[in-house]
Design a protein around this motif. Structure first.
Motif, short mmCIF file in Angstrom:
data_model
loop_
_atom_site.label_atom_id
_atom_site.label_comp_id
_atom_site.label_asym_id
_atom_site.label_seq_id
_atom_site.Cartn_x
_atom_site.Cartn_y
_atom_site.Cartn_z
N ILE A 6 1.06 -1.27 0.06
CA ILE A 6 0.00 -0.09 0.00
C ILE A 6 1.05 1.24 0.05
O ILE A 6 1.61 1.55 0.76
CB ILE A 6 -1.05 0.02 1.26
CG1 ILE A 6 -1.85 -1.31 1.28
CG2 ILE A 6 -1.81 1.43 1.39
CD1 ILE A 6 -2.61 -1.32 2.59
N TRP A 7 0.91 2.25 -1.07
CA TRP A 7 1.70 3.25 -1.08
C TRP A 7 1.04 4.21 -0.22
O TRP A 7 -0.15 4.64 -0.07
CB TRP A 7 1.69 3.71 -2.73
CG TRP A 7 2.46 4.83 -2.90
CD1 TRP A 7 2.18 6.40 -2.92
CD2 TRP A 7 4.00 4.68 -2.92
NE1 TRP A 7 3.38 7.05 -3.13
CE2 TRP A 7 4.50 6.07 -3.09
CE3 TRP A 7 4.95 3.58 -2.93
CZ2 TRP A 7 5.79 6.13 -3.24
CZ3 TRP A 7 6.05 3.95 -3.09
CH2 TRP A 7 6.68 5.34 -3.34
N LYS A 8 2.24 5.04 0.42
CA LYS A 8 1.81 6.27 0.94
C LYS A 8 2.06 7.54 0.60
O LYS A 8 3.30 7.68 0.01
CB LYS A 8 2.22 6.01 2.44
CG LYS A 8 1.77 4.98 3.21
CD LYS A 8 2.28 4.71 4.46
CE LYS A 8 1.98 3.75 5.62
NZ LYS A 8 2.30 3.60 6.88
N ASP A 9 1.32 8.66 0.34
CA ASP A 9 1.73 9.77 -0.19
C ASP A 9 1.61 11.06 1.21
O ASP A 9 0.85 10.73 1.96
CB ASP A 9 0.72 10.43 -1.02
CG ASP A 9 1.17 9.65 -2.39
OD1 ASP A 9 2.08 9.71 -2.89
OD2 ASP A 9 0.03 9.26 -3.10
N PRO A 10 2.36 12.06 0.93
CA PRO A 10 2.34 13.12 1.84
C PRO A 10 0.86 13.69 2.34
O PRO A 10 0.13 13.92 1.41
CB PRO A 10 3.27 14.33 1.52
CG PRO A 10 4.05 13.40 0.66
CD PRO A 10 3.32 12.27 -0.06
N ASP A 90 16.87 10.26 7.49
CA ASP A 90 15.81 9.49 7.16
C ASP A 90 14.72 10.27 6.43
O ASP A 90 14.01 11.22 7.07
CB ASP A 90 15.58 9.18 8.61
CG ASP A 90 14.31 8.02 8.92
OD1 ASP A 90 13.70 7.73 7.67
OD2 ASP A 90 14.04 7.51 9.82
N LEU A 91 14.12 9.74 5.20
CA LEU A 91 13.06 10.37 4.69
C LEU A 91 11.84 9.29 4.46
O LEU A 91 12.10 8.30 4.01
CB LEU A 91 13.58 10.68 3.06
CG LEU A 91 14.86 11.82 2.99
CD1 LEU A 91 16.15 11.03 2.87
CD2 LEU A 91 14.64 12.65 1.95
N GLN A 92 10.78 9.74 4.92
CA GLN A 92 9.51 9.15 5.20
C GLN A 92 8.35 9.75 4.52
O GLN A 92 8.26 10.83 4.92
CB GLN A 92 9.35 8.56 6.55
CG GLN A 92 10.24 7.89 7.29
CD GLN A 92 10.00 7.61 8.89
OE1 GLN A 92 8.70 7.56 8.96
NE2 GLN A 92 11.01 7.23 9.66
N ILE A 93 7.97 9.34 3.46
CA ILE A 93 6.59 9.65 2.55
C ILE A 93 7.13 10.87 2.12
O ILE A 93 6.62 12.24 2.65
CB ILE A 93 5.31 9.86 3.54
CG1 ILE A 93 5.26 8.41 4.51
CG2 ILE A 93 4.19 10.01 2.70
CD1 ILE A 93 4.19 8.69 5.41
N VAL A 94 7.91 11.10 1.18
CA VAL A 94 8.49 12.21 0.59
C VAL A 94 8.10 12.29 -0.86
O VAL A 94 8.49 11.25 -1.75
CB VAL A 94 10.08 12.45 0.68
CG1 VAL A 94 10.56 13.76 0.03
CG2 VAL A 94 10.41 12.69 2.39
N LYS A 95 7.67 13.45 -1.15
CA LYS A 95 7.27 13.47 -2.86
C LYS A 95 8.07 14.78 -3.26
O LYS A 95 8.14 15.84 -2.90
CB LYS A 95 5.95 13.68 -2.98
CG LYS A 95 5.56 13.56 -4.46
CD LYS A 95 3.90 13.68 -4.63
CE LYS A 95 3.50 13.51 -6.05
NZ LYS A 95 1.94 13.28 -6.16
N GLN A 96 8.86 14.50 -4.30
CA GLN A 96 9.62 15.67 -5.21
C GLN A 96 8.77 15.87 -6.60
O GLN A 96 8.67 14.70 -7.31
CB GLN A 96 11.05 15.09 -5.37
CG GLN A 96 11.58 14.95 -3.95
CD GLN A 96 13.28 15.61 -4.06
OE1 GLN A 96 13.47 16.43 -4.77
NE2 GLN A 96 13.99 15.06 -3.13
#
Length: 215
Positions: A6-10, A90-96
């Motif tokens: 299951i994908w997670k977005d910010p 530590d990068l958690q649920i990051v969108k560029q």
């Protein structure tokens, strides 16, 4: 990417506060629930800062250090990074989104749910990283470094990895069939290719790496 993954977005708050600087008099190495807009930083050091639910918009960073920072539920949109460091981060649920990186160092970092959309990541360093949940759409990872890393649960669409270095990084179950992997760097025994998913054209190109002559 597995169907049961299951994908997670910010998920940012609707009542988010907008600022035009990262550090204020009230900042204590913790930055939460902000839109940071039109910021330009050169040579700053944000060592061990914590960023949670932050939207970076139209920002420019040059030789800035984010080493050992913690990023959770972050969006970088239309941002530029020139010779910046995210080492041991530590990068958690990051969108560029539509961001440009020049020689960004992400080495020794941990990623959980990172999404690159129409980004230029050329020459960036992802060596010795642990990546769980890697999504890329229409992005450029040409000549990047992914040596000695682990990548699981990847979703790649129209992404270029030409001349990327995957030395000692297993590519098992990663589907590159919609991407470009021409000239990738691997070890002499080519163990990285075990279980890789490619299209028929890519299979022919990879066969040549094993000295196979196809008529």
């Amino acid at each position: 990417m597995k169907e049961n993954f299951i994908w997670k977005d910010p998920q940012l708050h609707k009542d988010i506060l907008e600022m035009e600087d990262i550090v204020t008099e009230n900042t204590e190495d913790e930055i939460y629930n902000l839109i940071i807009k039109n910021v330009e930083k050169i040579g700053d050091d944000f060592y061990k800062y914590e960023f949670v639910k932050v939207h970076f918009l139209n920002c420019k960073f040059e030789e800035v250090s984010f080493e050992k920072c913690w990023f959770k539920e972050i969006i970088f949109e239309n941002c530029q990074f020139n010779h910046c460091s995210f080492k041991n981060t530590d990068l958690q649920i990051v969108k560029q989104i539509n961001s440009l990186h020049r020689n960004t160092d992400f080495s020794d970092s941990t990623f959980h749910f990172v999404h690159f959309l129409e980004c230029n990541m050329k020459y960036s360093n992802f060596n010795d990283c642990k990546i769980n949940g890697f999504k890329s759409d229409k992005s450029d990872f040409n000549s990047t470094f992914f040596a000695n890393s682990t990548i699981v649960h990847a979703s790649l669409k129209k992404t270029s990895f030409c001349l990327a270095d995957f030395f000692l990084t297993p590519l098992n179950k990663i589907d590159f069939s919609d991407s470009d992997i021409e000239g990738i760097v691997i070890s002499e025994n080519k163990s990285e290719l075990k279980g890789i998913i490619v299209n028929s054209y890519q299979a022919l190109e990879l066969a040549r790496m094993f000295g196979i002559i196809i008529k």
